[in-house]
Design an enzyme around this catalytic site. Structure first.
Site, PDB file in Angstrom:
ATOM      1  N   GLU A  12      12.276  12.664   0.821  1.00 35.02           N
ATOM      2  CA  GLU A  12      11.444  12.024   0.129  1.00 35.02           C
ATOM      3  C   GLU A  12      10.151  12.542   0.409  1.00 35.02           C
ATOM      4  O   GLU A  12       9.278  12.895  -0.103  1.00 35.02           O
ATOM      5  CB  GLU A  12      11.633  10.668   0.055  1.00 35.02           C
ATOM      6  CG  GLU A  12      10.371   9.784  -0.534  1.00 35.02           C
ATOM      7  CD  GLU A  12      10.214  10.020  -1.943  1.00 35.02           C
ATOM      8  OE1 GLU A  12      11.062  10.387  -2.701  1.00 35.02           O
ATOM      9  OE2 GLU A  12       9.055   9.727  -2.335  1.00 35.02           O
ATOM     10  N   ASP A  36       7.405  22.655 -25.291  1.00 37.37           N
ATOM     11  CA  ASP A  36       7.429  21.089 -24.867  1.00 37.37           C
ATOM     12  C   ASP A  36       8.476  21.039 -23.645  1.00 37.37           C
ATOM     13  O   ASP A  36       9.280  22.155 -23.362  1.00 37.37           O
ATOM     14  CB  ASP A  36       7.726  20.354 -26.064  1.00 37.37           C
ATOM     15  CG  ASP A  36       7.117  18.744 -25.599  1.00 37.37           C
ATOM     16  OD1 ASP A  36       7.431  18.517 -24.530  1.00 37.37           O
ATOM     17  OD2 ASP A  36       6.357  18.251 -26.447  1.00 37.37           O
ATOM     18  N   ARG A  88       1.543   0.666  15.163  1.00 33.21           N
ATOM     19  CA  ARG A  88       1.066   0.545  13.918  1.00 33.21           C
ATOM     20  C   ARG A  88       1.565  -0.851  13.122  1.00 33.21           C
ATOM     21  O   ARG A  88       2.437  -1.507  13.901  1.00 33.21           O
ATOM     22  CB  ARG A  88       1.961   1.730  13.161  1.00 33.21           C
ATOM     23  CG  ARG A  88       3.384   1.620  13.006  1.00 33.21           C
ATOM     24  CD  ARG A  88       4.026   2.719  12.637  1.00 33.21           C
ATOM     25  NE  ARG A  88       3.869   2.808  11.087  1.00 33.21           N
ATOM     26  CZ  ARG A  88       4.822   3.495  10.291  1.00 33.21           C
ATOM     27  NH1 ARG A  88       5.736   4.156  10.780  1.00 33.21           N
ATOM     28  NH2 ARG A  88       4.866   3.517   8.885  1.00 33.21           N
ATOM     29  N   SER A 134      13.349   6.209 -13.081  1.00 29.25           N
ATOM     30  CA  SER A 134      12.361   7.167 -13.876  1.00 29.25           C
ATOM     31  C   SER A 134      12.271   8.533 -13.223  1.00 29.25           C
ATOM     32  O   SER A 134      12.427   9.561 -13.723  1.00 29.25           O
ATOM     33  CB  SER A 134      10.966   6.422 -13.729  1.00 29.25           C
ATOM     34  OG  SER A 134       9.877   7.370 -13.720  1.00 29.25           O
ATOM     35  N   SER A 135      12.388   8.595 -11.900  1.00 29.80           N
ATOM     36  CA  SER A 135      12.049   9.725 -11.067  1.00 29.80           C
ATOM     37  C   SER A 135      13.485  10.837 -11.207  1.00 29.80           C
ATOM     38  O   SER A 135      13.018  11.861 -11.655  1.00 29.80           O
ATOM     39  CB  SER A 135      12.273   9.419  -9.400  1.00 29.80           C
ATOM     40  OG  SER A 135      11.180   8.464  -9.167  1.00 29.80           O
ATOM     41  N   TRP A 195       7.520  -0.408   4.175  1.00 30.68           N
ATOM     42  CA  TRP A 195       7.888   0.345   2.818  1.00 30.68           C
ATOM     43  C   TRP A 195       9.377   0.730   3.056  1.00 30.68           C
ATOM     44  O   TRP A 195       9.978   1.062   2.073  1.00 30.68           O
ATOM     45  CB  TRP A 195       7.025   1.417   2.397  1.00 30.68           C
ATOM     46  CG  TRP A 195       7.364   2.767   3.390  1.00 30.68           C
ATOM     47  CD1 TRP A 195       6.844   3.109   4.317  1.00 30.68           C
ATOM     48  CD2 TRP A 195       7.997   3.838   2.999  1.00 30.68           C
ATOM     49  NE1 TRP A 195       7.011   4.431   4.734  1.00 30.68           N
ATOM     50  CE2 TRP A 195       8.089   4.998   3.778  1.00 30.68           C
ATOM     51  CE3 TRP A 195       8.843   4.278   1.687  1.00 30.68           C
ATOM     52  CZ2 TRP A 195       8.663   5.946   3.911  1.00 30.68           C
ATOM     53  CZ3 TRP A 195       9.503   5.475   1.557  1.00 30.68           C
ATOM     54  CH2 TRP A 195       9.305   6.283   2.847  1.00 30.68           C
ATOM     55  N   SER A 219      -0.310  27.209  -3.882  1.00 35.67           N
ATOM     56  CA  SER A 219       0.120  28.741  -4.185  1.00 35.67           C
ATOM     57  C   SER A 219      -0.526  29.297  -5.511  1.00 35.67           C
ATOM     58  O   SER A 219      -0.662  30.559  -5.559  1.00 35.67           O
ATOM     59  CB  SER A 219       1.628  28.956  -4.171  1.00 35.67           C
ATOM     60  OG  SER A 219       2.055  28.482  -2.740  1.00 35.67           O
ATOM     61  N   HIS A 232      15.353  11.902  12.846  1.00 34.24           N
ATOM     62  CA  HIS A 232      14.163  12.115  13.832  1.00 34.24           C
ATOM     63  C   HIS A 232      13.174  10.754  13.594  1.00 34.24           C
ATOM     64  O   HIS A 232      12.316  10.803  14.233  1.00 34.24           O
ATOM     65  CB  HIS A 232      13.445  13.319  13.670  1.00 34.24           C
ATOM     66  CG  HIS A 232      12.732  13.794  12.415  1.00 34.24           C
ATOM     67  ND1 HIS A 232      12.687  14.999  11.738  1.00 34.24           N
ATOM     68  CD2 HIS A 232      12.186  12.689  11.461  1.00 34.24           C
ATOM     69  CE1 HIS A 232      12.066  14.909  10.620  1.00 34.24           C
ATOM     70  NE2 HIS A 232      11.589  13.786  10.126  1.00 34.24           N
ATOM     71  N   HIS A 233      13.436  10.123  12.400  1.00 34.40           N
ATOM     72  CA  HIS A 233      12.633   8.893  12.207  1.00 34.40           C
ATOM     73  C   HIS A 233      13.125   7.701  13.080  1.00 34.40           C
ATOM     74  O   HIS A 233      12.661   6.615  12.898  1.00 34.40           O
ATOM     75  CB  HIS A 233      12.771   8.766  10.780  1.00 34.40           C
ATOM     76  CG  HIS A 233      12.142   9.712   9.864  1.00 34.40           C
ATOM     77  ND1 HIS A 233      10.680   9.535   9.599  1.00 34.40           N
ATOM     78  CD2 HIS A 233      12.405  10.909   9.288  1.00 34.40           C
ATOM     79  CE1 HIS A 233      10.467  10.495   8.654  1.00 34.40           C
ATOM     80  NE2 HIS A 233      11.272  11.058   8.605  1.00 34.40           N
ATOM     81  N   HIS A 254      13.666  11.345   4.387  1.00 34.51           N
ATOM     82  CA  HIS A 254      13.213  12.450   4.666  1.00 34.51           C
ATOM     83  C   HIS A 254      12.967  13.677   3.692  1.00 34.51           C
ATOM     84  O   HIS A 254      11.895  14.143   3.404  1.00 34.51           O
ATOM     85  CB  HIS A 254      13.822  13.355   5.947  1.00 34.51           C
ATOM     86  CG  HIS A 254      12.793  14.403   6.439  1.00 34.51           C
ATOM     87  ND1 HIS A 254      11.795  13.793   7.168  1.00 34.51           N
ATOM     88  CD2 HIS A 254      12.768  15.429   6.405  1.00 34.51           C
ATOM     89  CE1 HIS A 254      11.083  14.903   7.427  1.00 34.51           C
ATOM     90  NE2 HIS A 254      11.610  15.954   7.106  1.00 34.51           N
ATOM     91  N   LYS A 303       4.720  29.577   5.351  1.00 38.48           N
ATOM     92  CA  LYS A 303       3.736  29.174   4.011  1.00 38.48           C
ATOM     93  C   LYS A 303       2.376  29.414   4.327  1.00 38.48           C
ATOM     94  O   LYS A 303       1.673  29.973   3.789  1.00 38.48           O
ATOM     95  CB  LYS A 303       4.283  28.107   3.544  1.00 38.48           C
ATOM     96  CG  LYS A 303       5.485  27.866   2.615  1.00 38.48           C
ATOM     97  CD  LYS A 303       5.796  26.662   2.077  1.00 38.48           C
ATOM     98  CE  LYS A 303       6.732  26.702   0.844  1.00 38.48           C
ATOM     99  NZ  LYS A 303       6.195  27.436  -0.256  1.00 38.48           N
ATOM    100  N   HIS A 318       0.872  -1.400  -0.047  1.00 38.32           N
ATOM    101  CA  HIS A 318       0.022  -0.054  -0.033  1.00 38.32           C
ATOM    102  C   HIS A 318       0.988   1.086   0.046  1.00 38.32           C
ATOM    103  O   HIS A 318       0.736   2.267  -0.950  1.00 38.32           O
ATOM    104  CB  HIS A 318      -0.901  -0.018   1.199  1.00 38.32           C
ATOM    105  CG  HIS A 318      -1.678   1.339   1.514  1.00 38.32           C
ATOM    106  ND1 HIS A 318      -2.352   1.977   0.776  1.00 38.32           N
ATOM    107  CD2 HIS A 318      -1.323   2.071   2.446  1.00 38.32           C
ATOM    108  CE1 HIS A 318      -2.748   3.187   1.244  1.00 38.32           C
ATOM    109  NE2 HIS A 318      -2.268   3.390   2.325  1.00 38.32           N
ATOM    110  N   THR A 336       7.754  26.592   7.222  1.00 44.52           N
ATOM    111  CA  THR A 336       6.423  26.014   6.854  1.00 44.52           C
ATOM    112  C   THR A 336       5.281  26.870   7.540  1.00 44.52           C
ATOM    113  O   THR A 336       4.391  27.063   6.775  1.00 44.52           O
ATOM    114  CB  THR A 336       6.030  24.460   7.601  1.00 44.52           C
ATOM    115  OG1 THR A 336       7.215  23.763   7.201  1.00 44.52           O
ATOM    116  CG2 THR A 336       4.858  23.688   6.920  1.00 44.52           C
ATOM    117  N   TYR A 345       9.598  15.832   1.445  1.00 43.16           N
ATOM    118  CA  TYR A 345       9.387  16.855   0.992  1.00 43.16           C
ATOM    119  C   TYR A 345       9.047  16.844  -0.868  1.00 43.16           C
ATOM    120  O   TYR A 345       8.529  17.882  -1.170  1.00 43.16           O
ATOM    121  CB  TYR A 345      10.599  17.698   1.520  1.00 43.16           C
ATOM    122  CG  TYR A 345      10.391  18.189   2.918  1.00 43.16           C
ATOM    123  CD1 TYR A 345       9.474  18.959   3.255  1.00 43.16           C
ATOM    124  CD2 TYR A 345      10.894  17.344   3.711  1.00 43.16           C
ATOM    125  CE1 TYR A 345       8.915  19.111   4.623  1.00 43.16           C
ATOM    126  CE2 TYR A 345      10.978  17.477   5.207  1.00 43.16           C
ATOM    127  CZ  TYR A 345       9.809  18.592   5.691  1.00 43.16           C
ATOM    128  OH  TYR A 345       9.629  18.518   7.079  1.00 43.16           O
TER     129      TYR A 345
END
Ligand SMILES: [Cu+2]
Lengths: 527, 283
Positions: free
Chosen positions: A257, A108, A452, A171-172, A144, A270, A304-305, A255, A333, A79, A330, A259
């Site tokens: 990722e 293009d 979890r 690809s990315s 994941w 925006s 922090h993870h 991390h 914003k 998932h 943040t 963002y």
């Protein structure tokens, strides 16, 4: 000289798309590729969503009713992988493909053949990943984050998962190179960097993040591969390796990722809020600097993870302080968005509703993020449903809400048809009510002590899990409306004007709806 | 008309604040973290509530401004768009104020963290080892060691298609065959590691979790003053039965604890039980 003439003559044939299926296979057109990305993302959204439905069905009541625990773990793992790499990221790349050339006044993307390839890798990558469900030993089930040593217990699926991740990464990175090349080289005269729409800015920064961290992920999973098959011991303690090192490497990717998944969403919102507030975006340059600050900070907060892995106190303090700092840009914003609305002349069409939903619900996810940054409290929150609630607020009502807002906002431009506004509003309200029933109680579950990634739980958690599951099913069903609205708008509907929204500003709105196959064949003048 | 509206606004804000404040009032219904039973867990709880209330206050201001604007600055009530789109002063203010708020959070957080991580000068040590999917506890000073697994009743009820109703099982999934037993009033140091994959040892009432990692020995500590039984679970995905390796810690008064230790030793001495061999292996 003669070469130039042939080239010109050749160009004339290319003005319209080829016919039939081969148009989509061989296309190098940014709009076609954008459409492919977006439709692929929609498909993956439902595949990943179906897995979420299995998860919520099993968690509906205490006891194991539907699937065995190992299959449950396969569902949570896939998932996440499918939603992150298959739904959210391709959706943003699809939006970038459609919009960047139109927003900067280019015909293009800069690298159209690579563009084709970077899309067409994805169906193979995800077929392979989903195919692992049918292999001996089942699909990957280690989460994941694929932490060793657990992930090394994966069956036949293991090398296929690694290869799929490599392909997604390639690809990315190709998509990111294309975005950077396009933005830096193909802007219309007068479109200076500080005149670019914020969606372009946020994507430019995101593309650099992608190039910086996808190779890190590739390195980490390659080390896993050699640990499993080639007798290395990067992450195996018994061979002198270090399982925690994997987590450091993974989150150095992971991390930024996060963002990568949210900066383009900031860009979309925006664009939308000023349109429906009929007022210029407040603090444009501070928005750009805030985005850049967030991107910079995203490289120095990864641990922090992993507060609970047993770092030295000095390390924990550093990562706590750095993480808390992210609240500042943040916050800027959010304040800027609210100030944009302030003394505006607001209307609330579907894109604006989703954008406002984004601001409120993403901010709630930001608050729980700030709570999670506090290391001592994180020793309680970590790996509980509080974290699950947090990142779903940020990713579902953050990233996905922004993608939906953007879809409603630009769909009339892309298709030349207005979507059904009544249905759109229904979709928004149903989604917003049900998504909160789905995720808000998960805060309570986590604080009350539910870890979890468990397929079954103590009966004290029964009520909130049932509420959450009901919200989940209803949210899942509500998304069928989205698919219906999008497909029916592609097929027909009221003719959209070129301007579409009376408050919309920017080059894309100067093009006809739908725009010509090659966006700006002559560069527009930007004052 | 405008008075009516401001009353409505007040009510809406009040309602929102009450809803947000519900977290503390509803602690007893399992909505919130609890202060737990140790110094550390109390500190963590108060820190959690402090940050929560600060977030609520910020939410009231930001969402208040946003909804006020949505209400007042609608095109349908004839609002016309103003022209401003920049203000360096305002930008500096809302960069500096959040920064100050963050510092006010960081100070108590730093104190709590330093206390939480200070496992020095323990009165006794227990070694915890994670296994797929059970815990092993060893008391090196006492030569006691044993495994602790999910209790039989929960295990029967949790099988796919089992006919046992989980609600009928006492402490479903939160009960074990052999509890970890500790004395009250002592600073207990835990040395936490794993034999296979990464696990995480978490008892919420003690205020922390710590990963059990193969090849690493992590340190943590606790001191509980009142006798009691506290329950927790493995908190790091560790494979198929990750959800089925609970933790039960019982804190006993010193005399009761001593009696328990003596009984364990007698049991271990009487039989060449696997327990004794495991002690040898673990030490
Ligand atoms: Cu475990």
């Amino acid at each position: 000289m003669s070469e130039a003439t042939t080239h010109d003559a050749h160009d004339h044939h290319d003005h319209g798309p080829a016919k039939g299926l081969m148009r989509w296979v061989t296309t190098t057109n940014h709009k076609d590729i954008g459409t492919l990305y977006l439709l692929f993302s929609l498909l993956m959204f439902f595949v990943g969503g179906a897995m979420a439905m299995v998860i919520r069905a099993e968690l509906f009541a205490p006891g194991m009713q539907i699937v065995d625990p190992y299959f449950f773990n396969q569902m949570t793992t896939n998932h996440a992988l499918i939603m992150i790499f298959g739904a959210v990221m391709p959706a943003f790349v699809g939006l970038a493909n459609w919009l960047l050339p139109m927003m900067i006044g280019a015909p293009d993307m800069a690298l159209p053949r690579m563009n084709n390839w970077s899309f067409w890798i994805l169906p193979f990558a995800f077929s392979m990943l989903i195919g692992t469900l049918f292999m001996d030993g089942g699909a990957p089930a280690a989460g994941w984050t694929i932490y060793p040593p657990l992930v090394l217990q994966t069956g036949d699926a293991f090398p296929f998962m690694i290869f799929a991740i490599h392909m997604m990464g390639i690809s990315s990175v190709m998509g990111a190179i294309n975005v950077i090349a396009t933005i830096l080289n193909m802007r219309a005269p007068g479109m200076t960097l500080m005149k670019m729409p914020l969606f372009v800015w946020t994507w430019l920064i995101t593309a650099y993040l992608l190039i910086a961290v996808m190779p890190v992920l590739a390195g980490a999973v390659t080390m896993l591969l050699t640990d499993k098959y080639f007798h290395t011991s990067f992450f195996t303690a018994a061979g002198g390796g270090d399982p925690v090192m994997y987590q450091h490497i993974f989150w150095f990717f992971g991390h930024p990722e996060v963002y990568i998944l949210i900066l383009p969403a900031f860009g979309i919102v925006s664009q939308i809020i000023p349109t429906f507030a009929r007022k210029q975006l407040f603090g444009y340059s501070s928005m750009v600097y805030a985005t850049a600050s967030i991107a910079f900070l995203s490289f120095i907060v990864w641990a922090h993870h992993m507060f609970t892995v047993g770092m030295p106190v000095a390390g924990e303090l550093f990562f706590m302080y750095a993480t808390m700092l992210i609240a500042v840009p943040t916050g800027v914003k959010v304040f800027n968005w609210v100030s944009t609305m302030w003394k505006g002349s607001m209307t609330f069409e579907t894109p604006m509703l989703f954008a406002l939903g984004f601001v409120v619900l993403f901010t709630i996810g930001g608050f729980s993020g700030l709570m999670l940054a506090i290391a001592p409290s994180d020793f309680q929150y970590h790996d509980t449903y509080f974290v699950v609630a947090h990142f779903h607020y940020v990713l579902v009502t953050g990233a996905i809400y922004a993608i939906m807002a953007g879809t409603y906002y630009w769909l009339p431009k892309w298709t030349g048809h207005m979507y059904n506004e009544t249905l759109g509003k229904w979709h928004f309200w149903l989604s917003t009510i049900t998504v909160n029933i789905l995720f808000f109680p998960q805060h309570f579950l986590g604080l009350a002590g539910m870890p979890r990634r468990i397929p079954d739980y103590s009966v004290q958690f029964a009520e909130f899990n049932m509420i959450s599951s009901i919200g989940g099913f209803a949210f899942g069903l509500s998304q069928l409306m989205f698919a219906y609205i999008v497909i029916s708008t592609i097929r027909g509907g009221k003719k959209a004007s070129d301007q579409v929204w009376d408050g919309a500003k920017g080059l894309e709105w100067t093009l006809p709806s739908p725009p010509p196959y090659h966006s700006f064949t002559e560069a527009p003048e930007v004052k | 008309m405008s008075h009516k509206k401001s009353v409505w606004l007040q009510r809406a804000l009040l309602g929102g604040a009450m809803l947000l404040g519900a977290g503390s009032a509803a602690a007893e219904y399992g909505l919130n973290m609890t202060p737990g039973v140790t110094n550390v867990s109390g500190e963590v709880y108060h820190l959690h509530m402090l940050i929560f209330y600060i977030c609520c206050a910020i939410a009231v201001v930001v969402f208040g401004a946003m909804f006020y604007s949505i209400w007042k600055h609608r095109k349908s009530v004839g609002a016309e768009a103003a022209n401003f789109h920049e203000s360096t002063t305002v930008e500096i203010i809302w960069t500096v104020i959040p920064f100050a708020i963050l510092i006010s959070m960081a100070i108590p957080a730093t104190k709590a963290l330093i206390n939480l991580e200070d496992a020095s000068d323990p009165d006794m040590t227990v070694k915890i080892t994670g296994y797929q999917w059970k815990w092993h506890y060893a008391y090196p000073e006492e030569q006691i060691a044993f495994f602790s697994s999910l209790d039989a009743k929960s295990n029967e009820a949790r099988q796919l298609g089992s006919s046992v109703d989980p609600a009928s099982v006492e402490d479903y999934l939160l009960n074990v065959d052999n509890r970890l037993v500790l004395p009250v009033g002592k600073k207990v140091r835990f040395l936490i590691t794993s034999n296979d994959v990464i696990h995480s040892w978490w008892v919420r009432d003690l205020g922390w979790k710590k990963d059990a990692i193969p090849g690493f020995i992590n340190e943590a500590w606790t001191r509980v003053e009142e006798p009691g039984v506290y329950r927790g679970q493995c908190a790091e995905l560790c494979g198929k039965d990750h959800g089925f390796m609970p933790i039960v810690v019982e804190f006993k008064a010193q005399a009761d604890y001593d009696a328990w230790v003596a009984a364990q030793k007698a049991q271990a001495g009487n039989s060449k039980s696997p327990v004794a061999t495991v002690v040898a292996a673990v030490n």
